[in-house]
Design a protein around this motif. Structure first.
Motif, mmCIF file in Angstrom:
data_model
loop_
_atom_site.group_PDB
_atom_site.id
_atom_site.type_symbol
_atom_site.label_atom_id
_atom_site.label_comp_id
_atom_site.label_asym_id
_atom_site.label_seq_id
_atom_site.Cartn_x
_atom_site.Cartn_y
_atom_site.Cartn_z
ATOM 1 N N GLN A 1 93.725 12.446 70.891
ATOM 2 C CA GLN A 1 94.678 11.340 70.924
ATOM 3 C C GLN A 1 94.945 10.842 72.343
ATOM 4 O OE1 GLN A 1 98.113 12.761 68.759
ATOM 5 N NE2 GLN A 1 97.035 12.741 66.790
ATOM 6 N N GLU A 2 95.183 11.771 73.268
ATOM 7 C CA GLU A 2 95.465 11.356 74.646
ATOM 8 C C GLU A 2 94.223 10.792 75.330
ATOM 9 O OE1 GLU A 2 99.109 14.115 76.160
ATOM 10 O OE2 GLU A 2 97.261 15.165 75.645
ATOM 11 N N HIS A 3 93.052 11.267 74.915
ATOM 12 C CA HIS A 3 91.817 10.689 75.451
ATOM 13 C C HIS A 3 91.654 9.248 74.988
ATOM 14 C CE1 HIS A 3 90.307 14.250 77.405
ATOM 15 N NE2 HIS A 3 90.423 14.959 76.294
ATOM 16 N N LYS A 4 91.928 8.992 73.706
ATOM 17 C CA LYS A 4 91.856 7.623 73.191
ATOM 18 C C LYS A 4 92.810 6.718 73.960
ATOM 19 C CE LYS A 4 90.872 8.914 68.355
ATOM 20 N NZ LYS A 4 91.404 8.846 66.979
ATOM 21 N N ALA A 5 94.010 7.203 74.184
ATOM 22 C CA ALA A 5 95.007 6.408 74.891
ATOM 23 C C ALA A 5 94.564 6.138 76.330
ATOM 24 C CB ALA A 5 96.353 7.129 74.880
ATOM 25 N N THR A 6 93.959 7.122 76.969
ATOM 26 C CA THR A 6 93.489 6.937 78.348
ATOM 27 C C THR A 6 92.336 5.938 78.391
ATOM 28 O OG1 THR A 6 94.165 9.186 78.917
ATOM 29 C CG2 THR A 6 92.607 8.101 80.398
ATOM 30 N N GLU A 7 91.446 6.019 77.421
ATOM 31 C CA GLU A 7 90.355 5.039 77.358
ATOM 32 C C GLU A 7 90.923 3.626 77.224
ATOM 33 O OE1 GLU A 7 87.357 5.887 74.497
ATOM 34 O OE2 GLU A 7 86.801 7.823 75.381
ATOM 35 N N ALA A 8 91.982 3.476 76.449
ATOM 36 C CA ALA A 8 92.614 2.160 76.296
ATOM 37 C C ALA A 8 93.237 1.698 77.609
ATOM 38 C CB ALA A 8 93.675 2.221 75.204
ATOM 39 N N LEU A 9 93.840 2.621 78.342
ATOM 40 C CA LEU A 9 94.422 2.287 79.644
ATOM 41 C C LEU A 9 93.342 1.819 80.614
ATOM 42 C CD1 LEU A 9 96.888 5.285 80.078
ATOM 43 C CD2 LEU A 9 97.538 2.887 79.796
ATOM 44 N N LEU A 10 92.210 2.478 80.597
ATOM 45 C CA LEU A 10 91.109 2.082 81.472
ATOM 46 C C LEU A 10 90.599 0.692 81.093
ATOM 47 C CD1 LEU A 10 89.235 5.498 81.677
ATOM 48 C CD2 LEU A 10 90.136 4.228 83.636
ATOM 49 N N LYS A 11 90.524 0.438 79.809
ATOM 50 C CA LYS A 11 90.018 -0.857 79.349
ATOM 51 C C LYS A 11 90.897 -1.999 79.830
ATOM 52 C CE LYS A 11 88.499 -3.282 75.173
ATOM 53 N NZ LYS A 11 88.322 -3.178 73.692
ATOM 54 N N THR A 12 92.204 -1.787 79.826
ATOM 55 C CA THR A 12 93.124 -2.849 80.235
ATOM 56 C C THR A 12 93.359 -2.882 81.740
ATOM 57 O OG1 THR A 12 95.052 -1.408 79.851
ATOM 58 C CG2 THR A 12 94.311 -2.797 78.024
ATOM 59 N N SER A 13 92.850 -1.882 82.471
ATOM 60 C CA SER A 13 93.093 -1.809 83.914
ATOM 61 C C SER A 13 92.341 -2.872 84.701
ATOM 62 C CB SER A 13 92.697 -0.429 84.443
ATOM 63 O OG SER A 13 91.277 -0.276 84.450
ATOM 64 N N GLY A 14 91.215 -3.309 84.153
ATOM 65 C CA GLY A 14 90.379 -4.251 84.883
ATOM 66 C C GLY A 14 89.440 -3.591 85.870
ATOM 67 N N VAL A 15 89.499 -2.264 85.984
ATOM 68 C CA VAL A 15 88.616 -1.521 86.880
ATOM 69 C C VAL A 15 87.362 -1.097 86.102
ATOM 70 C CG1 VAL A 15 88.381 0.484 88.394
ATOM 71 C CG2 VAL A 15 90.600 -0.655 88.162
ATOM 72 N N ALA A 16 86.193 -1.283 86.700
ATOM 73 C CA ALA A 16 84.959 -0.814 86.055
ATOM 74 C C ALA A 16 85.063 0.694 85.826
ATOM 75 C CB ALA A 16 83.755 -1.144 86.923
ATOM 76 N N HIS A 17 84.625 1.137 84.654
ATOM 77 C CA HIS A 17 84.788 2.555 84.354
ATOM 78 C C HIS A 17 83.652 3.066 83.470
ATOM 79 C CE1 HIS A 17 86.965 0.221 81.282
ATOM 80 N NE2 HIS A 17 86.524 1.138 80.427
ATOM 81 N N VAL A 18 83.431 4.354 83.582
ATOM 82 C CA VAL A 18 82.437 5.048 82.776
ATOM 83 C C VAL A 18 83.169 6.110 81.962
ATOM 84 C CG1 VAL A 18 80.351 6.460 82.763
ATOM 85 C CG2 VAL A 18 80.656 4.698 84.514
ATOM 86 N N LEU A 19 82.978 6.085 80.655
ATOM 87 C CA LEU A 19 83.575 7.100 79.793
ATOM 88 C C LEU A 19 82.560 8.218 79.591
ATOM 89 C CD1 LEU A 19 85.284 4.805 77.127
ATOM 90 C CD2 LEU A 19 86.268 5.762 79.223
ATOM 91 N N LEU A 20 82.858 9.361 80.159
ATOM 92 C CA LEU A 20 82.020 10.541 79.993
ATOM 93 C C LEU A 20 82.604 11.344 78.834
ATOM 94 C CD1 LEU A 20 81.738 11.540 83.764
ATOM 95 C CD2 LEU A 20 79.999 10.369 82.393
ATOM 96 N N ARG A 21 82.155 11.043 77.643
ATOM 97 C CA ARG A 21 82.704 11.702 76.455
ATOM 98 C C ARG A 21 82.044 13.058 76.269
ATOM 99 N NH1 ARG A 21 83.112 6.565 72.208
ATOM 100 N NH2 ARG A 21 85.065 5.699 73.060
ATOM 101 N N ASN A 22 82.610 14.032 76.958
ATOM 102 C CA ASN A 22 82.041 15.377 76.965
ATOM 103 C C ASN A 22 82.243 16.077 75.626
ATOM 104 O OD1 ASN A 22 81.439 14.962 79.636
ATOM 105 N ND2 ASN A 22 82.934 16.410 80.439
#
Length: 282
Positions: free
Chosen positions: A115-136
């Motif tokens: 749940q917290e990972h999903k929420a963090t991914e959403a935060l990254l998406k709205t941040s406007g910063v390029a990001h890589v999701l390393l879904r370990n």
């Protein structure tokens, strides 16, 4: 400059070493307590304070950083405000790329842990910063306790049934993170990072039996019963319940994937679970 949060942790230390082995020369190790991590410092690695709970330390730590490996916090239940602080500080500092250690199948996982990972991914998406999701996926090392219990009590307990688990070694995930940090690709993208050699816990138990010459079966249990066993073993009740929840979700495929992203990033197959079990038994 490349920065790594949580650099004094098990994964962080391996990433620092992988970066150094690949020739990185300007690395910043972000840690909560620099006085406890001075052994990380070298000619190419500087150690600075970065406490997820103290945003003022994050701003200073991220100044001048181009690429950031953001290793998720360990305080379950506190990670949303902590992760928000890191992302906001990285954006303010002008970080060009954030690589975040999420969880396998984060967008569809039923795990409480996801749940917290999903929420963090959403935060990254709205941040406007390029990001890589390393879904370990799961670390093979996560099963050291189960293997030890198997040797001690003659059986491995769990609640994952016949669910396949595509785990890999912590070193495999560290090497993948280093490869992303050292690449020239600044695009936003997602990697589903799974081991090549998936297994059920019954197969893990069989591998331990083979390695030791003992009959060590897998005892599949209802979720509540397994949580009770973990609590009796000394785990706090909330943590025991979370692990049991993860096991049940694994039984439904939450920790399985046929993705070859991890193998492609590290340039070779991941560590087979049988090799891990034999090394543990030895």
């Amino acid at each position: 400059m490349i920065a790594v949060t949580g650099a004094n942790g098990q994964l962080g230390r391996l990433v620092l070493q992988a970066l150094a082995d690949k020739g990185a020369t300007d690395i910043r190790a972000l840690v909560r307590s620099p006085d406890k991590a001075q052994d990380l410092a070298s000619a190419t690695v500087s150690v600075v304070e970065a406490d997820y709970n103290r945003p003022d330390t994050l701003a200073a730590a991220l100044k001048g950083v181009d690429r950031l490996l953001f290793i998720s916090g360990s305080e379950i239940g506190q990670r949303i405000p902590q992760h928000t602080a890191v992302i906001e500080a990285a954006k303010a500092a002008g970080v060009k790329l954030i690589a975040y250690t999420s969880i396998l199948n984060a967008d569809t996982s039923t795990m409480i842990l996801a749940q917290e990972h999903k929420a963090t991914e959403a935060l990254l998406k709205t941040s406007g910063v390029a990001h890589v999701l390393l879904r370990n996926g799961w670390y093979l090392e996560n099963y050291a306790g189960s293997l030890g219990a198997g040797l001690q009590f003659g059986a491995i307990a769990g609640a994952s049934g016949d669910g396949k688990i595509a785990a890999a070694s912590r070193q495999n995930y560290a090497d993948a993170a280093a490869a992303v940090l050292l690449s020239d690709d600044n695009s936003t993208r997602t990697y589903e990072l799974a081991g090549n050699d998936a297994f059920t816990i019954a197969e893990l138990a069989a591998a331990l039996s083979s390695a030791t010459g003992k009959d060590i079966p897998f005892n599949n249990m209802p979720q509540d019963a397994y949580a009770g066993v973990l609590e009796q073993a000394g785990l706090p009740k909330p943590f025991a319940e979370m692990i049991a929840d993860c096991d049940v979700a694994a039984g439904k495929g939450a920790l399985f994937s046929t993705s070859k992203d991890l193998e492609k990033l590290i340039g070779h197959p991941t560590l087979p679970y049988g090799d891990f079990v034999r090394a543990f038994a030895a």
